[in-house]
Design a protein around this motif. Sequence first.
Motif, PDB file in Angstrom:
ATOM      1  N   UNK A  45      -2.520  38.086  47.861  1.00 26.71           N
ATOM      2  CA  UNK A  45      -3.219  37.605  47.030  1.00 26.71           C
ATOM      3  C   UNK A  45      -3.217  38.391  45.609  1.00 26.71           C
ATOM      4  N   UNK A  46      -2.998  39.518  45.821  1.00 32.92           N
ATOM      5  CA  UNK A  46      -3.040  40.523  44.788  1.00 32.92           C
ATOM      6  C   UNK A  46      -1.844  40.376  43.955  1.00 32.92           C
ATOM      7  N   UNK A  47      -0.732  40.202  44.675  1.00 33.46           N
ATOM      8  CA  UNK A  47       0.675  40.135  43.937  1.00 33.46           C
ATOM      9  C   UNK A  47       0.832  38.894  43.434  1.00 33.46           C
ATOM     10  N   UNK A  48       0.146  37.886  43.859  1.00 35.83           N
ATOM     11  CA  UNK A  48       0.404  36.491  43.237  1.00 35.83           C
ATOM     12  C   UNK A  48      -0.344  36.629  41.856  1.00 35.83           C
ATOM     13  N   UNK A  49      -1.724  37.165  41.904  1.00 36.28           N
ATOM     14  CA  UNK A  49      -2.323  37.615  40.589  1.00 36.28           C
ATOM     15  C   UNK A  49      -1.447  38.046  39.765  1.00 36.28           C
ATOM     16  N   UNK A  50      -0.954  39.129  40.122  1.00 39.31           N
ATOM     17  CA  UNK A  50      -0.123  40.085  39.375  1.00 39.31           C
ATOM     18  C   UNK A  50       1.141  39.214  38.523  1.00 39.31           C
ATOM     19  N   UNK A  66     -10.617  42.211  45.763  1.00 39.29           N
ATOM     20  CA  UNK A  66     -10.798  42.432  44.471  1.00 39.29           C
ATOM     21  C   UNK A  66     -10.190  43.453  43.588  1.00 39.29           C
ATOM     22  N   UNK A  67     -10.535  44.617  44.477  1.00 39.27           N
ATOM     23  CA  UNK A  67     -10.063  45.935  44.066  1.00 39.27           C
ATOM     24  C   UNK A  67      -8.587  45.847  44.110  1.00 39.27           C
ATOM     25  N   UNK A  68      -8.011  45.238  45.223  1.00 32.57           N
ATOM     26  CA  UNK A  68      -6.472  45.374  45.340  1.00 32.57           C
ATOM     27  C   UNK A  68      -6.049  44.736  44.143  1.00 32.57           C
ATOM     28  N   UNK A  69      -6.525  43.404  43.839  1.00 33.38           N
ATOM     29  CA  UNK A  69      -5.818  42.417  42.830  1.00 33.38           C
ATOM     30  C   UNK A  69      -6.024  43.485  41.316  1.00 33.38           C
ATOM     31  N   UNK A  70      -7.237  44.201  41.035  1.00 33.40           N
ATOM     32  CA  UNK A  70      -7.371  44.961  40.055  1.00 33.40           C
ATOM     33  C   UNK A  70      -6.164  46.020  39.886  1.00 33.40           C
TER      34      UNK A  70
END
Length: 315
Positions: A45-50, A66-70
């Motif tokens: 999820x975080x990598x996709x957001x990145x 959420x923190x991992x995405x940030x």
Amino acid sequence: MSITDQIKTELKAKNAVLVAHYYVSSELQTLAEETGGIVSDSLEMARFGQSSTADTIVVAGVKFMGETAKILSPEKTVLVLDEQATCSLDEDCPIDEFSKFCDQHPDRTVVVYANTSAEVKARADWVVTSGSALIVIKNLKQQGKKILWAPDKHLGNYVQQETGADMLLWQGSCVIHERFKADALANLKAHHPEAGVLVHPESPQEVVDLADVVGSTTALINAVRDRDEQTFIVATDNGIFHKMREVAPNKTLIEAPTAGQGADCESCAHCEWMAMNTLDNCLNTIKFGNNEIKIDPSINQKAKNSIQKLLDFTA
């Protein structure tokens, strides 16, 4: 206009992308995919957001996600649907106590599971997922490293058994996976001898011992799709059934029991924090910019370094 149409309009207007975990409601999972987002595990999820061109990442999951995405996208706005939605593994591993534990064992390489706070990730040498833990620990063992592992004792125990690594385990656990009962699972297995048993390694050892496949959320979904069995008993959060039914619509899925004899419900395997993610709070979050995740930049960078080791290693 329906609530899903309102959310779609807001996502477009705010140049935002919705990323959802396998354990949230089927409505949110469907919405994420329909709007160009993703349904996956926390790191994906975080990598996709990145890699997305969106300015804002909207996370349907729990706070550490959420923190991992940030951490991976510090320049982007990251919102979670409910700031109270947390994780027992994260809560069980407060940074002050964890730091003291690390300080007591300076000779050990600190490896933490993704289900932890940004501060704990920043204190670690490595961050791993349930899908990557075995290969990382195997590699560190080959280098002669001794490991300090946190927070999930069951996943840590599974990795230790499989690799033979010298591991000191923090004693956290997932409240959902902790509930699965081996005796009740063995009975269910006896009633369905044709079924494949799929178990997430956050489960207790005696439950893992009954499995045909032990693996991450993604691995269990792939097993339903790829294996020959037509029936599966699944020991993880039942939110995963939505994606399993999508990839294998003709297969039968049975929830593994979380209770023994005479209990009120045979299987109550759904995270109450994941259930706090709703279409209503999704709309409000995007509309008003609620529940923004903020992390101190120095913590963010250290945590990013620990995750980047994993990304480089598995690339």
